[in-house]
Design a protein around this motif. Structure first.
Motif, PDB file in Angstrom:
ATOM      1  N   ALA A 260       0.856  -1.194   0.000  1.00 58.27           N
ATOM      2  CA  ALA A 260       0.000   0.000   0.000  1.00 58.27           C
ATOM      3  C   ALA A 260       0.889   1.240   0.000  1.00 58.27           C
ATOM      4  N   VAL A 261       0.809   2.012  -1.081  1.00 57.81           N
ATOM      5  CA  VAL A 261       1.669   3.190  -1.201  1.00 57.81           C
ATOM      6  C   VAL A 261       0.971   4.385  -0.544  1.00 57.81           C
ATOM      7  N   SER A 262       1.489   4.751   0.620  1.00 53.72           N
ATOM      8  CA  SER A 262       0.803   5.732   1.473  1.00 53.72           C
ATOM      9  C   SER A 262       1.405   7.128   1.427  1.00 53.72           C
ATOM     10  N   LYS A 263       2.312   7.356   0.486  1.00 59.35           N
ATOM     11  CA  LYS A 263       2.953   8.677   0.393  1.00 59.35           C
ATOM     12  C   LYS A 263       1.907   9.792   0.303  1.00 59.35           C
ATOM     13  N   THR A 264       2.196  10.864   0.953  1.00 65.35           N
ATOM     14  CA  THR A 264       1.352  12.081   1.070  1.00 65.35           C
ATOM     15  C   THR A 264       0.130  11.910   1.979  1.00 65.35           C
TER      16      THR A 264
ATOM     17  N   GLU B 116       6.672   3.984   0.904  1.00 66.22           N
ATOM     18  CA  GLU B 116       6.844   5.432   0.952  1.00 66.22           C
ATOM     19  C   GLU B 116       8.007   5.817   0.048  1.00 66.22           C
ATOM     20  N   ASN B 117       7.930   7.031  -0.505  1.00 68.45           N
ATOM     21  CA  ASN B 117       8.970   7.499  -1.406  1.00 68.45           C
ATOM     22  C   ASN B 117      10.059   8.314  -0.720  1.00 68.45           C
ATOM     23  N   TYR B 118       9.666   9.012   0.341  1.00 70.54           N
ATOM     24  CA  TYR B 118      10.632   9.924   0.956  1.00 70.54           C
ATOM     25  C   TYR B 118      11.004   9.445   2.350  1.00 70.54           C
TER      26      TYR B 118
ATOM     27  N   CYS C   7      10.787   0.987   1.158  1.00 69.04           N
ATOM     28  CA  CYS C   7      11.319   2.205   0.547  1.00 69.04           C
ATOM     29  C   CYS C   7      11.217   2.041  -0.970  1.00 69.04           C
ATOM     30  N   ILE C   8      10.303   2.795  -1.600  1.00 70.59           N
ATOM     31  CA  ILE C   8      10.074   2.589  -3.040  1.00 70.59           C
ATOM     32  C   ILE C   8      10.560   3.747  -3.893  1.00 70.59           C
ATOM     33  N   GLY C   9      10.932   4.860  -3.268  1.00 74.82           N
ATOM     34  CA  GLY C   9      11.379   6.023  -4.041  1.00 74.82           C
ATOM     35  C   GLY C   9      12.890   6.053  -4.188  1.00 74.82           C
TER      36      GLY C   9
ATOM     37  N   LEU D  63      13.830  -7.814  -8.587  1.00 73.20           N
ATOM     38  CA  LEU D  63      13.929  -6.622  -9.418  1.00 73.20           C
ATOM     39  C   LEU D  63      12.668  -5.778  -9.295  1.00 73.20           C
ATOM     40  N   MET D  64      12.839  -4.488  -9.541  1.00 70.11           N
ATOM     41  CA  MET D  64      11.703  -3.560  -9.484  1.00 70.11           C
ATOM     42  C   MET D  64      11.754  -2.655 -10.708  1.00 70.11           C
ATOM     43  N   THR D  65      10.580  -2.279 -11.191  1.00 69.99           N
ATOM     44  CA  THR D  65      10.540  -1.234 -12.225  1.00 69.99           C
ATOM     45  C   THR D  65       9.278  -0.392 -12.072  1.00 69.99           C
ATOM     46  N   ILE D  66       9.363   0.829 -12.557  1.00 73.04           N
ATOM     47  CA  ILE D  66       8.203   1.710 -12.673  1.00 73.04           C
ATOM     48  C   ILE D  66       7.819   1.713 -14.144  1.00 73.04           C
ATOM     49  N   GLY D  67       6.602   1.288 -14.439  1.00 78.00           N
ATOM     50  CA  GLY D  67       6.148   1.252 -15.827  1.00 78.00           C
ATOM     51  C   GLY D  67       6.016   2.650 -16.387  1.00 78.00           C
TER      52      GLY D  67
ATOM     53  N   GLY E 279       3.974  -2.765 -11.279  1.00 78.03           N
ATOM     54  CA  GLY E 279       2.536  -2.570 -11.346  1.00 78.03           C
ATOM     55  C   GLY E 279       2.062  -1.583 -10.309  1.00 78.03           C
ATOM     56  N   MET E 280       1.372  -0.531 -10.781  1.00 75.84           N
ATOM     57  CA  MET E 280       0.789   0.507  -9.936  1.00 75.84           C
ATOM     58  C   MET E 280      -0.708   0.559 -10.279  1.00 75.84           C
ATOM     59  N   THR E 281      -1.383   1.590  -9.814  1.00 75.62           N
ATOM     60  CA  THR E 281      -2.832   1.638 -10.031  1.00 75.62           C
ATOM     61  C   THR E 281      -3.216   1.521 -11.512  1.00 75.62           C
ATOM     62  N   HIS E 282      -2.496   2.222 -12.371  1.00 71.79           N
ATOM     63  CA  HIS E 282      -2.949   2.272 -13.774  1.00 71.79           C
ATOM     64  C   HIS E 282      -2.505   1.067 -14.599  1.00 71.79           C
TER      65      HIS E 282
ATOM     66  N   LEU F 151       2.813  -5.838  -6.057  1.00 74.12           N
ATOM     67  CA  LEU F 151       2.211  -4.649  -6.660  1.00 74.12           C
ATOM     68  C   LEU F 151       2.348  -3.496  -5.689  1.00 74.12           C
ATOM     69  N   ARG F 152       2.618  -2.307  -6.209  1.00 76.11           N
ATOM     70  CA  ARG F 152       2.718  -1.105  -5.370  1.00 76.11           C
ATOM     71  C   ARG F 152       1.541  -0.207  -5.717  1.00 76.11           C
ATOM     72  N   ILE F 153       0.534  -0.199  -4.859  1.00 71.36           N
ATOM     73  CA  ILE F 153      -0.723   0.463  -5.190  1.00 71.36           C
ATOM     74  C   ILE F 153      -1.022   1.612  -4.225  1.00 71.36           C
ATOM     75  N   GLY F 154      -1.166   2.809  -4.769  1.00 72.18           N
ATOM     76  CA  GLY F 154      -1.520   3.964  -3.957  1.00 72.18           C
ATOM     77  C   GLY F 154      -2.937   4.430  -4.215  1.00 72.18           C
ATOM     78  N   THR F 155      -3.141   5.041  -5.375  1.00 72.45           N
ATOM     79  CA  THR F 155      -4.408   5.692  -5.717  1.00 72.45           C
ATOM     80  C   THR F 155      -5.624   4.779  -5.563  1.00 72.45           C
ATOM     81  N   ALA F 156      -5.519   3.549  -5.999  1.00 73.07           N
ATOM     82  CA  ALA F 156      -6.670   2.636  -5.955  1.00 73.07           C
ATOM     83  C   ALA F 156      -7.075   2.319  -4.515  1.00 73.07           C
TER      84      ALA F 156
ATOM     85  N   PRO G 226      -7.022   9.739  -4.980  1.00 74.87           N
ATOM     86  CA  PRO G 226      -6.013  10.578  -5.636  1.00 74.87           C
ATOM     87  C   PRO G 226      -5.210  11.417  -4.639  1.00 74.87           C
ATOM     88  N   ARG G 227      -3.946  11.615  -4.970  1.00 74.95           N
ATOM     89  CA  ARG G 227      -3.103  12.482  -4.137  1.00 74.95           C
ATOM     90  C   ARG G 227      -3.258  13.912  -4.624  1.00 74.95           C
ATOM     91  N   SER G 228      -3.360  14.842  -3.700  1.00 71.49           N
ATOM     92  CA  SER G 228      -3.399  16.231  -4.123  1.00 71.49           C
ATOM     93  C   SER G 228      -1.993  16.634  -4.545  1.00 71.49           C
TER      94      SER G 228
END
Ligand SMILES: *Cc1c(COP(=O)(O)O)cnc(C)c1O
Length: 228
Positions: A31-35, A54-56, A76-78, A158-162, A199-202, A215-220, A224-226
């Motif tokens: 669960a990506v909880s950043k912000t 979290e990214n930061y 740590c994903i960022g 391994l990790m990647t951001i699509g 894999g992220m929300t989209h 899977l690293r899922i935030g928005t779903a 949405p993050r402001s």
């Protein structure tokens, strides 16, 4: 709200897994909880989630303090700067974003000092977008080899951001690149890696189809993050 989102997400994951013949239990959800504030993480905990990304570093460290004793596994994903490793080394569960030998050397040094072995993933820039971090696909195996030789680090995968696109074909290409690297390295070297973080929300459906195990899922989950 997180509980409803999670239920919907789990149904989607289960349906996709059934369709492609995979066991839903073979997929870990981060669960990506950043912000989002600690209260939202409490909600997610109550709904049954245990792994948070979290990214930061500073934001993650603050939330960890606020949520002390809840048994959260912090990811740590960022992009991680070497000079920040010391702040997370004692408690981070998995670093997804090791992308240079210098960063790995710092993780090794701090792990030794902390008397622990740190689990990491090697981040690969599969979409070759210049704005992204990650080692180039052509250099990934060499980096994995060198990091694996470090005694206090365990390379779990391994990790990647699509790519930031709704074009499923382009997402698939990126995830397939990671999967191919993963399979190739596992065929050539000793102890197999087990984690494919993609894999992220989209794009998580495509990521699952291409073999994602994490899977690293935030928005779903959180909405949405402001814009910061
Ligand atoms: C923000 C982020 C995510 C989650 O993105 P969503 O689209 O909100 O699911 C996943 N991975 C990384 C590296 C991120 O920075």
């Amino acid at each position: 709200m997180v509980a409803e989102n999670l239920q919907y997400l789990r149904e989607n994951l289960a349906n996709t897994c059934v369709r492609i013949g995979r066991d839903p239990q073979s997929v870990d959800l981060i669960a990506v909880s950043k912000t989002f504030p600690a209260e939202r993480i409490e909600e997610a905990l109550a709904a049954g989630l245990t792994d948070f990304g979290e990214n930061y570093v500073q934001e993650m460290a603050e939330k960890r303090k606020q949520l002390d004793g809840r048994g959260i596994r912090w990811h740590c994903i960022g992009h991680l700067q070497s000079n920040k490793v010391k702040y997370i080394i004692d408690w981070v569960h998995l670093i997804h974003s090791v992308d240079s030998i210098a960063l790995a050397e710092e993780v090794q040094k701090r792990s030794l000092k902390a008397g622990k072995r740190t689990d990491v993933l090697i981040e690969v820039n599969t979409s070759r977008e210049a704005t992204k971090f990650g080692v180039a696909p052509a250099d990934a195996e060499e980096l994995v080899r060198r990091v694996r030789a470090m005694p206090d680090i365990r390379v779990r995968g391994l990790m990647t951001i699509g790519p930031f696109t709704d074009d499923r074909g382009r997402s698939r290409e990126a995830f397939r690149t990671l999967r191919t690297l993963f399979d190739g390295m596992n065929a050539r070297t000793g102890e197999p890696m087990t984690v494919l973080s993609m894999g992220m929300t989209h794009d998580y459906t495509v990521a699952l189809e291409e073999g994602a195990t994490m899977l690293r899922i935030g928005t779903a989950l959180f909405g949405p993050r402001s814009a910061a």
